[in-house]
Scaffold this motif. Structure first.
Motif, PDB file in Angstrom:
ATOM      1  N   ARG A  31       0.831  -1.209   0.000  1.00 12.27           N
ATOM      2  CA  ARG A  31       0.000   0.000   0.000  1.00 12.27           C
ATOM      3  C   ARG A  31       0.864   1.257   0.000  1.00 12.27           C
ATOM      4  O   ARG A  31       0.574   2.227  -0.702  1.00 12.27           O
ATOM      5  CB  ARG A  31      -0.925   0.000   1.214  1.00 12.27           C
ATOM      6  N   ASP A  32       1.932   1.246   0.808  1.00 12.22           N
ATOM      7  CA  ASP A  32       2.841   2.394   0.848  1.00 12.22           C
ATOM      8  C   ASP A  32       3.452   2.657  -0.528  1.00 12.22           C
ATOM      9  O   ASP A  32       3.598   3.805  -0.948  1.00 12.22           O
ATOM     10  CB  ASP A  32       3.966   2.158   1.862  1.00 12.22           C
ATOM     11  N   LEU A  33       3.809   1.574  -1.234  1.00 11.25           N
ATOM     12  CA  LEU A  33       4.427   1.709  -2.554  1.00 11.25           C
ATOM     13  C   LEU A  33       3.442   2.307  -3.555  1.00 11.25           C
ATOM     14  O   LEU A  33       3.781   3.236  -4.295  1.00 11.25           O
ATOM     15  CB  LEU A  33       4.915   0.345  -3.050  1.00 11.25           C
ATOM     16  N   ILE A  34       2.209   1.802  -3.571  1.00  8.04           N
ATOM     17  CA  ILE A  34       1.188   2.312  -4.499  1.00  8.04           C
ATOM     18  C   ILE A  34       0.873   3.782  -4.209  1.00  8.04           C
ATOM     19  O   ILE A  34       0.806   4.609  -5.122  1.00  8.04           O
ATOM     20  CB  ILE A  34      -0.104   1.467  -4.411  1.00  8.04           C
ATOM     21  N   ILE A  35       0.696   4.115  -2.934  1.00  7.58           N
ATOM     22  CA  ILE A  35       0.409   5.506  -2.551  1.00  7.58           C
ATOM     23  C   ILE A  35       1.576   6.411  -2.931  1.00  7.58           C
ATOM     24  O   ILE A  35       1.389   7.527  -3.432  1.00  7.58           O
ATOM     25  CB  ILE A  35       0.125   5.602  -1.034  1.00  7.58           C
ATOM     26  N   GLY A  36       2.796   5.916  -2.717  1.00  4.61           N
ATOM     27  CA  GLY A  36       3.990   6.694  -3.069  1.00  4.61           C
ATOM     28  C   GLY A  36       4.089   6.951  -4.560  1.00  4.61           C
ATOM     29  O   GLY A  36       4.485   8.039  -4.989  1.00  4.61           O
ATOM     30  N   ILE A  37       3.732   5.959  -5.372  1.00  2.00           N
ATOM     31  CA  ILE A  37       3.775   6.116  -6.830  1.00  2.00           C
ATOM     32  C   ILE A  37       2.749   7.158  -7.291  1.00  2.00           C
ATOM     33  O   ILE A  37       3.055   8.036  -8.109  1.00  2.00           O
ATOM     34  CB  ILE A  37       3.528   4.763  -7.534  1.00  2.00           C
ATOM     35  N   VAL A  38       1.527   7.067  -6.774  1.00  2.30           N
ATOM     36  CA  VAL A  38       0.477   8.032  -7.148  1.00  2.30           C
ATOM     37  C   VAL A  38       0.880   9.452  -6.744  1.00  2.30           C
ATOM     38  O   VAL A  38       0.760  10.400  -7.531  1.00  2.30           O
ATOM     39  CB  VAL A  38      -0.873   7.662  -6.505  1.00  2.30           C
ATOM     40  N   ALA A  39       1.371   9.604  -5.513  1.00  2.00           N
ATOM     41  CA  ALA A  39       1.818  10.925  -5.042  1.00  2.00           C
ATOM     42  C   ALA A  39       2.968  11.433  -5.898  1.00  2.00           C
ATOM     43  O   ALA A  39       3.053  12.627  -6.206  1.00  2.00           O
ATOM     44  CB  ALA A  39       2.254  10.834  -3.575  1.00  2.00           C
ATOM     45  N   GLY A  40       3.850  10.530  -6.310  1.00  2.00           N
ATOM     46  CA  GLY A  40       4.986  10.908  -7.151  1.00  2.00           C
ATOM     47  C   GLY A  40       4.575  11.396  -8.521  1.00  2.00           C
ATOM     48  O   GLY A  40       5.131  12.362  -9.048  1.00  2.00           O
ATOM     49  N   VAL A  41       3.587  10.734  -9.124  1.00  2.41           N
ATOM     50  CA  VAL A  41       3.099  11.141 -10.448  1.00  2.41           C
ATOM     51  C   VAL A  41       2.500  12.548 -10.385  1.00  2.41           C
ATOM     52  O   VAL A  41       2.784  13.402 -11.242  1.00  2.41           O
ATOM     53  CB  VAL A  41       2.045  10.131 -10.978  1.00  2.41           C
ATOM     54  N   VAL A  42       1.675  12.794  -9.378  1.00  4.43           N
ATOM     55  CA  VAL A  42       1.092  14.137  -9.193  1.00  4.43           C
ATOM     56  C   VAL A  42       2.203  15.177  -9.029  1.00  4.43           C
ATOM     57  O   VAL A  42       2.191  16.237  -9.661  1.00  4.43           O
ATOM     58  CB  VAL A  42       0.149  14.165  -7.965  1.00  4.43           C
ATOM     59  N   ASN A  43       3.181  14.850  -8.211  1.00  2.00           N
ATOM     60  CA  ASN A  43       4.286  15.759  -7.942  1.00  2.00           C
ATOM     61  C   ASN A  43       5.076  16.082  -9.211  1.00  2.00           C
ATOM     62  O   ASN A  43       5.409  17.241  -9.483  1.00  2.00           O
ATOM     63  CB  ASN A  43       5.217  15.120  -6.891  1.00  2.00           C
ATOM     64  N   VAL A  44       5.375  15.066 -10.016  1.00  2.00           N
ATOM     65  CA  VAL A  44       6.147  15.254 -11.254  1.00  2.00           C
ATOM     66  C   VAL A  44       5.421  16.172 -12.224  1.00  2.00           C
ATOM     67  O   VAL A  44       6.002  17.121 -12.775  1.00  2.00           O
ATOM     68  CB  VAL A  44       6.436  13.892 -11.933  1.00  2.00           C
ATOM     69  N   LEU A  45       4.142  15.914 -12.439  1.00  2.00           N
ATOM     70  CA  LEU A  45       3.375  16.709 -13.404  1.00  2.00           C
ATOM     71  C   LEU A  45       3.252  18.166 -12.970  1.00  2.00           C
ATOM     72  O   LEU A  45       3.246  19.072 -13.807  1.00  2.00           O
ATOM     73  CB  LEU A  45       1.981  16.092 -13.590  1.00  2.00           C
ATOM     74  N   VAL A  46       3.181  18.406 -11.665  1.00  2.00           N
ATOM     75  CA  VAL A  46       3.013  19.769 -11.152  1.00  2.00           C
ATOM     76  C   VAL A  46       4.334  20.535 -11.099  1.00  2.00           C
ATOM     77  O   VAL A  46       4.385  21.723 -11.436  1.00  2.00           O
ATOM     78  CB  VAL A  46       2.375  19.739  -9.740  1.00  2.00           C
TER      79      VAL A  46
END
Length: 315
Positions: free
Chosen positions: A108-123
């Motif tokens: 769960r930590d890995l999936i949440i981290g990936i989603v947060a990372g994608v948002v962060n990269v695009l912004v």
């Protein structure tokens, strides 16, 4: 009425985590900033002969002045502050929303981290493109093919890049950056997992030494695994690499990444993919360890002062 209170606390807690993460990362990066300067030179300036971090820093100071290792500090700090605020806010918001009091797991930590990372990269990618350019501006490169730039600051850099290269150039390196969301995701997965292991059976806050050590371990593993892509990311953000674009932007990005990886292996061997890793590990591990330490202490102190009990069950 009860659900509104839950939302208010949830939002407040996420904000505290975001501010603490941003403050911790900015302070830690400032302390170890010269090491990041050395790492970036080793990645981008392929003809530089100096291999070790101290040797590169000595060359930079000798040729460019005492303050040269801190060139580009302000845009980097601005980018880092925004980036970590977005990442920590997204990570803890998603975690609180998904878990709702349940115990977390590495998956769960890995999936949440990936989603947060994608948002962060695009912004935040445009900020990182600009700060990479400013950080390398005025540097004395060994590679004579590198074209000099003349930006007067963050705003001017944005304006010149858009005017000369198009708006899309502000997202140079986005594809490897999206692949690199694995870096913070793996880092947070290991960090949170080690925290849970140390707290097993004991409801307590970790000591400063424990936080520093597990933060260092998590970042060292994540950085080593993803370093070749970080090198490609730096080269693309610098804007010196030119490839014929395909009709598909995704296909073009993939070809650029593969071309740069293969070209580097052909020129310098497999170890060329890890050029500058020593400087990166030294900088990023120490920075991450100090960042996590400051983040935990700032968040803990804020919750204590505001009278909000910090949830530990999900960590």
């Amino acid at each position: 009425m009860g659900s509104e209170k839950v939302i208010e606390v949830f939002t407040y807690e996420s904000l505290v985590h975001a501010v603490a993460g941003a403050m911790g990362s900015v302070t830690a990066m400032t302390v170890f900033f010269p090491l990041d300067t050395a790492r970036l030179r080793l990645q981008v300036d392929e003809k530089r002969k100096a291999r070790s971090t101290p040797a590169v820093l000595a060359e930079i100071v000798k040729e460019e002045g005492l303050l040269a290792p801190y060139r580009g500090w302000f845009p980097v700090i601005c980018s880092l502050c925004c980036s970590n605020f977005v990442y920590f806010y997204c990570f803890h918001s998603l975690k609180a929303g998904w878990l709702r009091g349940q115990r977390s797991t590495p998956g769960r930590d890995l999936i949440i981290g990936i989603v947060a990372g994608v948002v962060n990269v695009l912004v935040t990618t445009p900020l990182w493109v600009v700060n990479t350019r400013l950080k390398l501006q005025g540097a004395k490169f060994r590679n004579t093919d590198i074209r000099p730039t003349h930006y007067t600051g963050i705003t001017d850099a944005f304006a010149q890049i858009v005017k000369e290269e198009g708006v899309g150039a502000l997202w140079n390196g986005t594809f490897p950056s999206l692949l690199l969301v694995l870096n913070p995701a793996v880092q947070f997965m290991i960090y949170e997992g080690l925290k849970r292991h140390l707290r097993r059976g004991v409801h307590r806050e970790l000591s400063s030494v424990e936080v520093f050590v597990i933060g260092a371990i998590a970042k060292a593993i994540a950085t080593t695994v993803t370093y070749p892509l970080q090198t490609v990311q730096s080269i693309l953000r610098f804007g010196q690499h030119r490839q014929q674009p395909d009709r598909s932007r995704l296909l073009s990005s993939l070809r650029n990444v593969m071309y740069l990886l293969i070209n580097r292996v052909r020129k310098y061997g497999v170890l060329g993919l890890f050029k500058g890793l020593e400087a990166k590990l030294l900088q990023t591990v120490l920075t991450a360890a100090l960042m996590f330490l400051l983040y935990e202490r700032i968040a803990s102190s804020t919750f204590r002062v505001m009278g909000v009990k910090r949830a530990m069950s999900s960590h």
